[in-house]
Scaffold this active site. Structure first.
Site, PDB file in Angstrom:
ATOM      1  CG  ASN A 149      -3.292  23.701  11.165  1.00  0.00           C
ATOM      2  OD1 ASN A 149      -2.785  24.653  10.565  1.00  0.00           O
ATOM      3  ND2 ASN A 149      -4.479  23.240  10.868  1.00  0.00           N
ATOM      4  CB  ALA A 153      -1.219  27.637  11.190  1.00  0.00           C
ATOM      5  CB  CYS A 169      -2.049  18.037  23.398  1.00  0.00           C
ATOM      6  SG  CYS A 169      -0.593  19.089  23.476  1.00  0.00           S
ATOM      7  CD  GLU A 225      -1.787  14.950  26.683  1.00  0.00           C
ATOM      8  OE1 GLU A 225      -1.873  15.309  25.489  1.00  0.00           O
ATOM      9  OE2 GLU A 225      -0.705  14.831  27.259  1.00  0.00           O
ATOM     10  CB  CYS A 240       2.323  20.400  27.148  1.00  0.00           C
ATOM     11  SG  CYS A 240       0.647  20.922  26.766  1.00  0.00           S
ATOM     12  CB  CYS A 283      -2.275  18.795  28.397  1.00  0.00           C
ATOM     13  SG  CYS A 283      -2.605  18.918  26.631  1.00  0.00           S
TER      14      CYS A 283
HETATM   15  O1  LIG Z   1       1.604  15.164  26.253  1.00  0.00           O
HETATM   16  C1  LIG Z   1       1.740  15.500  25.063  1.00  0.00           C
HETATM   17  C2  LIG Z   1       2.926  16.055  24.568  1.00  0.00           C
HETATM   18  C3  LIG Z   1       2.973  16.376  23.225  1.00  0.00           C
HETATM   19  N1  LIG Z   1       1.908  16.164  22.422  1.00  0.00           N
HETATM   20  C4  LIG Z   1       1.990  16.482  20.994  1.00  0.00           C
HETATM   21  C5  LIG Z   1       1.970  17.923  20.624  1.00  0.00           C
HETATM   22  C6  LIG Z   1       2.646  17.898  19.281  1.00  0.00           C
HETATM   23  O2  LIG Z   1       1.693  17.540  18.276  1.00  0.00           O
HETATM   24  C7  LIG Z   1       3.641  16.769  19.390  1.00  0.00           C
HETATM   25  C8  LIG Z   1       5.058  17.222  19.643  1.00  0.00           C
HETATM   26  O3  LIG Z   1       5.108  18.092  20.726  1.00  0.00           O
HETATM   27  O4  LIG Z   1       3.202  15.973  20.470  1.00  0.00           O
HETATM   28  C9  LIG Z   1       0.742  15.618  22.899  1.00  0.00           C
HETATM   29  O5  LIG Z   1      -0.211  15.404  22.161  1.00  0.00           O
HETATM   30  N2  LIG Z   1       0.696  15.321  24.215  1.00  0.00           N
HETATM   31 ZN   LIG Z   2      -0.570  19.350  25.763  1.00  0.00          ZN
END
Ligand SMILES: O=c1ccn([C@H]2C[C@H](O)[C@@H](CO)O2)c(=O)[nH]1
Ligand SMILES: [Zn+2]
Length: 132
Positions: A48, A50, A56, A58, A89, A92
């Site tokens: 987004n 923002a 994420c 997941e 992360c 998640c």
């Molecule tokens: O396991 C992960 C790690 C990062 N991201 C996304 C968050 C953000 O949109 C982009 C860069 O960090 O990747 C995920 O979707 N999953």
């Molecule tokens: Zn995450």
């Protein structure tokens, strides 16, 4: 994990990954969840303008799973957009642990089809859970 199931999870994660909305990071991630009732739910990251409102892959897959009435994770697969594994992360890891026991596999796959499996307990030892 059964290689046929892993292949199905990979395909579903890749379909979702192509739909990722990641114009800010350029980092498109796909995730697929196998549930104990043998359903597969997938998701992608949704960024987004923002930045903190981004979600994420997941979290999107977990949202799809719960929305469809399923809460028991048997395996998670995360598809990276490059040749490094995309480890989930911290947030998640906690979200996955809400619906998965410590021994549940988290399969990481690269764009070049390398794969590595770790467990939920390895990713988040001593997880905070309120359920028994
Ligand atoms: O396991 C992960 C790690 C990062 N991201 C996304 C968050 C953000 O949109 C982009 C860069 O960090 O990747 C995920 O979707 N999953
Ligand atoms: Zn995450």
């Amino acid at each position: 994990m059964d290689t046929e199931i892993e292949q199905l999870l990979t395909e579903r994660a890749h379909v979702a990954q192509k739909n990722a909305h990641a114009p800010y990071s350029g980092f498109q991630v796909g995730a697929a969840i196998l549930t104990h009732d043998n359903q597969i739910y997938s998701g992608c990251n949704v960024e987004n303008a923002a930045y903190p409102q981004g979600q994420c892959a997941e979290a999107s897959a977990i949202g799809a799973m719960v929305s469809h009435g399923s809460k028991n994770i048997k395996a998670v697969l995360i598809a990276s957009p490059n040749n490094d594994y995309c480890f989930p992360c911290g947030g998640c890891r906690q979200k996955i642990a809400e619906f998965a026991d410590d021994e549940i596999p988290v399969i990481l796959v690269t764009q070049g089809a390398q794969s590595k499996t770790v467990t939920v307990g390895e990713l988040l030892p001593y997880a905070f859970r309120l359920k028994p």
